[in-house]
Design a protein around this motif. Sequence first.
Motif, mmCIF file in Angstrom:
data_model
loop_
_atom_site.group_PDB
_atom_site.id
_atom_site.type_symbol
_atom_site.label_atom_id
_atom_site.label_comp_id
_atom_site.label_asym_id
_atom_site.label_seq_id
_atom_site.Cartn_x
_atom_site.Cartn_y
_atom_site.Cartn_z
ATOM 1 N N TYR A 46 0.769 -0.996 -0.002
ATOM 2 C CA TYR A 46 -0.379 -0.015 -0.323
ATOM 3 C C TYR A 46 0.853 1.021 0.329
ATOM 4 O O TYR A 46 1.879 1.206 0.891
ATOM 5 C CB TYR A 46 -1.399 0.142 1.191
ATOM 6 N N GLU A 50 -3.780 5.224 2.394
ATOM 7 C CA GLU A 50 -4.045 4.485 1.182
ATOM 8 C C GLU A 50 -4.981 3.531 1.588
ATOM 9 O O GLU A 50 -4.020 2.412 2.032
ATOM 10 C CB GLU A 50 -3.683 4.389 -0.464
ATOM 11 N N THR A 51 -5.895 2.460 0.966
ATOM 12 C CA THR A 51 -5.906 0.927 1.840
ATOM 13 C C THR A 51 -6.833 0.708 0.077
ATOM 14 O O THR A 51 -7.430 -0.980 0.493
ATOM 15 C CB THR A 51 -7.691 1.424 2.358
ATOM 16 N N GLU A 52 -6.370 0.370 -1.045
ATOM 17 C CA GLU A 52 -6.262 -0.563 -1.373
ATOM 18 C C GLU A 52 -4.713 -0.443 -1.985
ATOM 19 O O GLU A 52 -4.168 0.247 -2.649
ATOM 20 C CB GLU A 52 -7.624 -0.205 -3.151
ATOM 21 N N SER A 76 -10.536 4.706 9.020
ATOM 22 C CA SER A 76 -10.732 3.896 7.814
ATOM 23 C C SER A 76 -10.772 4.470 6.689
ATOM 24 O O SER A 76 -10.831 3.714 5.648
ATOM 25 C CB SER A 76 -12.077 3.216 7.910
ATOM 26 N N TYR A 78 -7.766 5.926 5.156
ATOM 27 C CA TYR A 78 -6.166 5.828 5.601
ATOM 28 C C TYR A 78 -5.724 4.994 5.642
ATOM 29 O O TYR A 78 -4.354 4.717 5.287
ATOM 30 C CB TYR A 78 -5.729 6.869 6.184
ATOM 31 N N ASP A 79 -6.578 4.231 6.614
ATOM 32 C CA ASP A 79 -6.025 2.509 7.622
ATOM 33 C C ASP A 79 -5.959 1.706 6.483
ATOM 34 O O ASP A 79 -7.394 1.080 7.375
ATOM 35 C CB ASP A 79 -6.028 2.858 8.999
ATOM 36 N N ALA A 80 -5.067 0.895 6.206
ATOM 37 C CA ALA A 80 -4.832 -0.094 5.217
ATOM 38 C C ALA A 80 -5.733 -1.897 6.350
ATOM 39 O O ALA A 80 -6.764 -2.044 6.115
ATOM 40 C CB ALA A 80 -3.930 -0.972 4.564
ATOM 41 N N ARG A 83 -8.966 -0.467 7.213
ATOM 42 C CA ARG A 83 -10.071 -0.692 6.861
ATOM 43 C C ARG A 83 -10.538 -2.450 5.762
ATOM 44 O O ARG A 83 -11.401 -2.914 5.824
ATOM 45 C CB ARG A 83 -9.313 0.269 5.334
ATOM 46 N N ASN A 84 -9.138 -2.943 5.769
ATOM 47 C CA ASN A 84 -9.284 -4.378 5.376
ATOM 48 C C ASN A 84 -10.246 -5.534 6.164
ATOM 49 O O ASN A 84 -10.692 -6.293 5.645
ATOM 50 C CB ASN A 84 -7.815 -5.108 4.627
ATOM 51 N N ARG A 90 -5.489 -1.664 13.297
ATOM 52 C CA ARG A 90 -4.745 -0.303 13.409
ATOM 53 C C ARG A 90 -3.557 -0.529 12.354
ATOM 54 O O ARG A 90 -2.881 -1.342 13.342
ATOM 55 C CB ARG A 90 -5.748 0.701 14.156
#
Length: 161
Positions: A46, A50-52, A76, A78-80, A83-84, A90
């Motif tokens: 990443y 970014e989370t993608e 969520s 900005y924190d992969a 988010r995932n 975190r």
Amino acid sequence: MSSKRISRRPKKYNSREWVDLALPSGLKWATCNVGADKPEEYGNYYAWGETETKSEYTEDNCVTWEKNLGDISGDSRYDAARRNWGGSWRIPTQTEWQELVDNCTCTWTTQGGHNGYRVTSKKNGNSIFLPASGYRSRSSLFDQGKVGDYWSSTPRESSTD
């Protein structure tokens, strides 16, 4: 006289395994990188904040480049990890990474055919493996098996660091 047995087995939270390294903050560390199913797997790559994942990593396509976001841990957007993986997962802060270094012994080793660091608590002997997954720049992968670049949720002081 009784002895208390320390569990070295990972526990699960929100379908992901974690280990207690007996750190002063009490932070528990995941046993795998985001995108990995085993500790020795590299997981996903990443850009910071970014989370993608993406096929190419450049300053031009980085949505957080030169933005003043502050600490992104647990956000969520900005924190992969958040988010995932959801829940309260975190990205660790810079202070938490330093706490890991200060309270654990890091040993270069190989696990499951991948190089990396075995990070072992000085207090309870529990450990995690941080694979040397290298890093991505543009569409290439560099230093896989030699370097492990890990993000902190804390931004750098400047984009030139």
